[in-house]
Design a protein around this motif. Structure first.
Motif, PDB file in Angstrom:
ATOM      1  N   GLY A 214       0.776  -1.225   0.000  1.00 16.34           N
ATOM      2  CA  GLY A 214       0.000   0.000   0.000  1.00 16.34           C
ATOM      3  C   GLY A 214       0.810   1.279   0.000  1.00 16.34           C
ATOM      4  O   GLY A 214       0.266   2.349   0.308  1.00 16.34           O
ATOM      5  N   ALA A 215       2.087   1.227  -0.359  1.00 11.88           N
ATOM      6  CA  ALA A 215       2.935   2.419  -0.298  1.00 11.88           C
ATOM      7  C   ALA A 215       2.530   3.431  -1.368  1.00 11.88           C
ATOM      8  O   ALA A 215       2.089   3.066  -2.460  1.00 11.88           O
ATOM      9  CB  ALA A 215       4.401   2.036  -0.478  1.00 11.88           C
ATOM     10  N   ASP A 216       2.699   4.699  -1.043  1.00 10.87           N
ATOM     11  CA  ASP A 216       2.515   5.733  -2.061  1.00 10.87           C
ATOM     12  C   ASP A 216       3.633   5.656  -3.093  1.00 10.87           C
ATOM     13  O   ASP A 216       3.391   5.833  -4.284  1.00 10.87           O
ATOM     14  CB  ASP A 216       2.518   7.120  -1.402  1.00 10.87           C
ATOM     15  N   VAL A 217       4.855   5.424  -2.622  1.00  8.27           N
ATOM     16  CA  VAL A 217       6.009   5.328  -3.510  1.00  8.27           C
ATOM     17  C   VAL A 217       6.888   4.173  -3.058  1.00  8.27           C
ATOM     18  O   VAL A 217       7.199   4.045  -1.876  1.00  8.27           O
ATOM     19  CB  VAL A 217       6.839   6.636  -3.506  1.00  8.27           C
ATOM     20  N   LEU A 218       7.282   3.345  -4.011  1.00  5.29           N
ATOM     21  CA  LEU A 218       8.248   2.273  -3.773  1.00  5.29           C
ATOM     22  C   LEU A 218       9.483   2.553  -4.614  1.00  5.29           C
ATOM     23  O   LEU A 218       9.384   2.694  -5.844  1.00  5.29           O
ATOM     24  CB  LEU A 218       7.656   0.915  -4.166  1.00  5.29           C
ATOM     25  N   GLU A 249       2.026  -6.352  -6.949  1.00  4.81           N
ATOM     26  CA  GLU A 249       1.477  -7.303  -5.974  1.00  4.81           C
ATOM     27  C   GLU A 249       1.331  -6.687  -4.595  1.00  4.81           C
ATOM     28  O   GLU A 249       0.463  -7.093  -3.814  1.00  4.81           O
ATOM     29  CB  GLU A 249       2.367  -8.548  -5.919  1.00  4.81           C
ATOM     30  N   ALA A 250       2.157  -5.689  -4.271  1.00  5.08           N
ATOM     31  CA  ALA A 250       2.067  -5.034  -2.970  1.00  5.08           C
ATOM     32  C   ALA A 250       1.048  -3.899  -2.958  1.00  5.08           C
ATOM     33  O   ALA A 250       0.748  -3.349  -1.902  1.00  5.08           O
ATOM     34  CB  ALA A 250       3.439  -4.493  -2.566  1.00  5.08           C
ATOM     35  N   GLY A 251       0.534  -3.544  -4.123  1.00  2.00           N
ATOM     36  CA  GLY A 251      -0.427  -2.446  -4.188  1.00  2.00           C
ATOM     37  C   GLY A 251       0.212  -1.080  -4.006  1.00  2.00           C
ATOM     38  O   GLY A 251      -0.441  -0.133  -3.550  1.00  2.00           O
ATOM     39  N   ALA A 252       1.490  -0.956  -4.379  1.00  2.00           N
ATOM     40  CA  ALA A 252       2.156   0.349  -4.308  1.00  2.00           C
ATOM     41  C   ALA A 252       1.668   1.223  -5.461  1.00  2.00           C
ATOM     42  O   ALA A 252       1.478   0.743  -6.581  1.00  2.00           O
ATOM     43  CB  ALA A 252       3.672   0.181  -4.388  1.00  2.00           C
ATOM     44  N   ASN A 253       1.486   2.498  -5.187  1.00  2.00           N
ATOM     45  CA  ASN A 253       0.952   3.396  -6.210  1.00  2.00           C
ATOM     46  C   ASN A 253       1.988   3.721  -7.281  1.00  2.00           C
ATOM     47  O   ASN A 253       1.734   3.595  -8.478  1.00  2.00           O
ATOM     48  CB  ASN A 253       0.442   4.680  -5.554  1.00  2.00           C
ATOM     49  N   VAL A 254       3.169   4.158  -6.851  1.00  2.00           N
ATOM     50  CA  VAL A 254       4.222   4.594  -7.771  1.00  2.00           C
ATOM     51  C   VAL A 254       5.457   3.729  -7.572  1.00  2.00           C
ATOM     52  O   VAL A 254       5.853   3.466  -6.433  1.00  2.00           O
ATOM     53  CB  VAL A 254       4.588   6.083  -7.532  1.00  2.00           C
ATOM     54  N   HIS A 280       3.323  -2.628 -14.327  1.00  2.00           N
ATOM     55  CA  HIS A 280       2.886  -1.580 -13.390  1.00  2.00           C
ATOM     56  C   HIS A 280       2.991  -0.237 -14.124  1.00  2.00           C
ATOM     57  O   HIS A 280       4.087   0.306 -14.285  1.00  2.00           O
ATOM     58  CB  HIS A 280       3.763  -1.592 -12.131  1.00  2.00           C
ATOM     59  N   GLY A 281       1.860   0.252 -14.570  1.00  2.00           N
ATOM     60  CA  GLY A 281       1.856   1.414 -15.446  1.00  2.00           C
ATOM     61  C   GLY A 281       2.504   2.649 -14.854  1.00  2.00           C
ATOM     62  O   GLY A 281       3.154   3.424 -15.565  1.00  2.00           O
ATOM     63  N   ASN A 282       2.359   2.845 -13.548  1.00  2.00           N
ATOM     64  CA  ASN A 282       2.882   4.058 -12.901  1.00  2.00           C
ATOM     65  C   ASN A 282       4.317   3.825 -12.438  1.00  2.00           C
ATOM     66  O   ASN A 282       4.618   3.831 -11.250  1.00  2.00           O
ATOM     67  CB  ASN A 282       1.984   4.460 -11.729  1.00  2.00           C
TER      68      ASN A 282
END
Length: 298
Positions: A214-218, A249-254, A280-282
């Motif tokens: 669920g991270a905003d940025v990885l 898979e972790a649901g990170a946004n960016v 992962h498009g983003n």
């Protein structure tokens, strides 16, 4: 290895608005020289996290620590990293006769879990899969209080002033007319904090996904393109597709990819980006001196 286009690893987290400081993750050779071409101020650096003790993440540390003194840095600096970091730093400073003008706190990591927490931030770490002990860091900004509902206070004839500041902090206040009001009753919905995850070197692994949830940025290494998958696995590194799989898979946004092999020069780096974006498009490729803004959630 460094190349003419890219230096080795060091990442700055700009927390000037939140706490008036910078946090750094890793300190490869030449980091202090690179900082001279960036907005980062060593004297305002508060924490430095070392993911692992390979030279491309560590060899810039003695110079950076001593330069911080020469530049007038006098506030404490806390250094986090695997076992062996204390020996490396103390040996380098002792042999070179260096003297620091500030207090240096050294925290060696033995266990996974929370390594720092105060009223505004929390830092959690977990082990990754690399040739030597290596950690990733999950930096969590705690939720911020919601907006003060001024109109609701005006309806109750609560006079503006310092009282509003106390209510904004969620405190209970007694008014001059004897009424008691509770700050929590006059606040909007909390503003969710942001989450940034910065990993050290790793192949695709559960520890990375655990930190990145669920991270905003990885920020994830992408040493090789997917056609070098076997080579990546053999040396405990990740491909761009591995990084993208972890983010997805972790649901990170960016996803921001770093730590590219020096074999990828010029336009060839676009191959890594294209491969990641198929999953992962983003996804983005970091460049030296590039920055990425992480807006607050509303």
């Amino acid at each position: 290895m460094p190349s003419k286009q890219r230096n080795v690893t060091s990442i700055a987290l700009n927390l000037l608005d939140e706490r008036g400081t910078y946090w750094l993750v890793d300190c490869g050779e030449g980091t202090q020289q690179q900082i001279l071409n960036s907005p980062v101020k060593l004297g305002r650096t508060e924490k430095l996290f070392i993911t692992h003790l390979h030279g491309d993440h560590l060899y810039g540390l003695p110079g950076l620590l001593t330069s911080r003194s020469y530049l007038g840095g006098d506030t404490p600096l806390t250094l986090y990293g695997p076992r062996g970091l204390k020996q490396f730093v103390e040996t380098a400073l002792e042999v070179s006769g260096a003297h620091l003008s500030y207090t240096l706190h050294l925290v060696e990591l033995d266990e996974e879990g929370i390594i720092f927490e105060d009223e505004s931030f929390l830092v959690e770490t977990a082990r990754l899969e690399h040739r030597i002990e290596c950690f990733g860091f999950r930096i969590v900004e705690k939720d911020q209080p919601g907006k003060l509902l001024n109109e609701k206070l005006k309806e109750l004839a609560v006079p503006p002033g310092p009282i509003y500041g106390q209510l904004k902090l969620g405190h209970t206040v007694q008014l001059e007319d004897g009424r008691t009001i509770h700050g929590k009753d006059f606040l909007g919905a909390p503003v969710p904090g942001r989450v940034v995850v910065i990993l050290g070197d790793t192949r695709y692994c559960e520890g990375a996904k655990k930190l990145a949830r669920g991270a905003d940025v990885l920020v994830h290494e992408a040493t090789f393109a997917m056609d070098k998958q076997e080579l990546a696995y053999a040396f405990d590194h990740a491909t761009s597709t591995d990084a993208a799989r972890t983010a997805q898979e972790a649901g990170a946004n960016v996803l921001i990819m770093t730590h590219l092999s020096s074999r990828y020069q010029g336009d060839s780096v676009n191959e890594l980006l294209h491969q990641a974006q198929q999953i992962h498009g983003n996804s983005h490729l970091a460049r030296d001196f590039w920055s990425f803004d992480i807006p607050r959630k509303v």
